[in-house]
Design an enzyme around this catalytic site. Structure first.
Site, PDB file in Angstrom:
ATOM      1  CD  GLU A 182      -3.128  -0.918   2.299  1.00 14.66           C
ATOM      2  OE1 GLU A 182      -2.618   0.051   3.431  1.00 14.66           O
ATOM      3  OE2 GLU A 182      -3.953  -1.627   2.304  1.00 14.66           O
ATOM      4  CG  ASN A 183      -0.329   3.993   1.703  1.00 19.87           C
ATOM      5  OD1 ASN A 183      -1.231   4.746   1.237  1.00 19.87           O
ATOM      6  ND2 ASN A 183      -0.164   3.717   2.962  1.00 19.87           N
ATOM      7  NE  ARG A 184       6.028   4.993  -6.765  1.00 23.37           N
ATOM      8  CZ  ARG A 184       7.131   5.046  -6.536  1.00 23.37           C
ATOM      9  NH1 ARG A 184       7.768   5.155  -5.036  1.00 23.37           N
ATOM     10  NH2 ARG A 184       8.211   4.668  -7.358  1.00 23.37           N
ATOM     11  CG  LEU A 185       5.333   3.075   1.602  1.00 25.19           C
ATOM     12  CD1 LEU A 185       4.837   3.376   2.881  1.00 25.19           C
ATOM     13  CD2 LEU A 185       6.378   4.063   1.139  1.00 25.19           C
TER      14      LEU A 185
END
Length: 297
Positions: free
Chosen positions: A273-276
């Site tokens: 998630e959240n590009r992490l």
């Protein structure tokens, strides 16, 4: 063969596919130009493909006849009635980026059985399916499918030459990158390394691990070349089946082979998630071990 020279990339490269039937020098020049056009430009004009003006005119004549039909006949093929995005869209009903697109168009594709995507399969499988054809113009189906078959043959031939050009490029620059994606799982593996063509002994050893029928098929099929019919392929296979029964060794075709990639890095990528995202890269070390690095997403 007509020679076309591209002096700069201010003009579109012109590729003459008829050179594929020429002497070794002509083929080598074709592969060099095709590789350059595909790699450095991304677009090119294809000539020497063998499609005649008469074949093109047959399709255009049929399409003009369709758009000359009364609107009621055209709307009988309304695109919204096809889950495979096939059919007619009248002017103003097509939308691109949410805005009206002022085109009067008929969407046609390869005629194949419908396929409903299963769990985890990409939704683009909805695009495979039957076309809608106008009852008032039966000749359109014949003309359109003949054109699709003709262009598919050109595409297969072009792809074969492009792959040959890429293979020739590997001999000069063996550095490669391989990507293995699993989109439904948001995972992928990226391998970088060097490629080398497998030797005949290694090729033969792998060839012998394949099922007997697959070995016969490697001889029966000149992969991606145009054939007249399925009967031609089946006849060639039957002749090989009679010549090499199940208990007899099938020789390795002279054109058959592959490349082996020696990895230098292997990256395991997991979407988060959240590009992490998680990115772990294994780097080969001179002593044969692997160094593990975590990369920032």
């Amino acid at each position: 063969m007509t020679t076309h020279t591209v002096t700069s990339y201010d003009q579109l490269p012109i590729i003459d596919l008829s050179a594929a039937d020429g002497d070794p020098r002509s083929r080598a020049l074709l592969h060099a130009r095709l590789h350059s056009a595909a790699h450095d430009v991304g677009f090119f004009q294809l000539v020497g493909h063998g499609v005649t003006r008469a074949e093109t005119d047959a399709l255009l004549t049929a399409m003009r006849a369709f758009f000359a039909l009364p609107e009621a006949d055209r709307l009988a093929l309304d695109n919204v009635g096809s889950p495979h995005f096939r059919g007619y869209t009248r002017t103003g009903d097509e939308r691109t980026g949410g805005a009206r697109d002022w085109r009067d168009q008929l969407d046609i594709g390869a005629e194949r059985p419908a396929r409903v995507p299963g769990p985890g399969e990409p939704p683009y499988w909805w695009l495979q399916g039957p076309n809608q054809w106008p009852a008032a113009l039966p000749g359109l189906r014949t003309a359109a499918l003949a054109w699709i078959d003709r262009l598919s043959g050109v595409a297969h031939r072009l792809l074969r030459e492009l792959l040959t050009a890429i293979g020739a490029d590997l001999a000069e620059n063996p550095h490669v990158s391989l990507l293995f994606p699993w989109h439904p799982l948001a995972r992928q593996v990226i391998v970088t390394g060097t490629a080398r063509r497998t030797g005949r002994d290694e090729t033969a050893a792998y060839f012998r691990t394949r099922p007997h029928g697959s070995r016969l098929g490697a001889w029966a099929s000149a992969q991606s070349t145009v054939i007249a019919s399925r009967t031609e392929l089946d006849t060639a296979y039957a002749a090989l089946e009679a010549r090499y029964p199940e208990d007899e060794q099938v020789p390795v075709p002279p054109h058959w082979g592959g490349f082996r990639v020696t990895p230098e890095t292997i990256e395991f990528w997991q979407g988060r998630e959240n590009r992490l995202h998680d990115r772990l890269r294994y780097v080969a070390q001179p002593d044969g071990t692997w160094k593990v690095e975590r990369l920032s997403p």
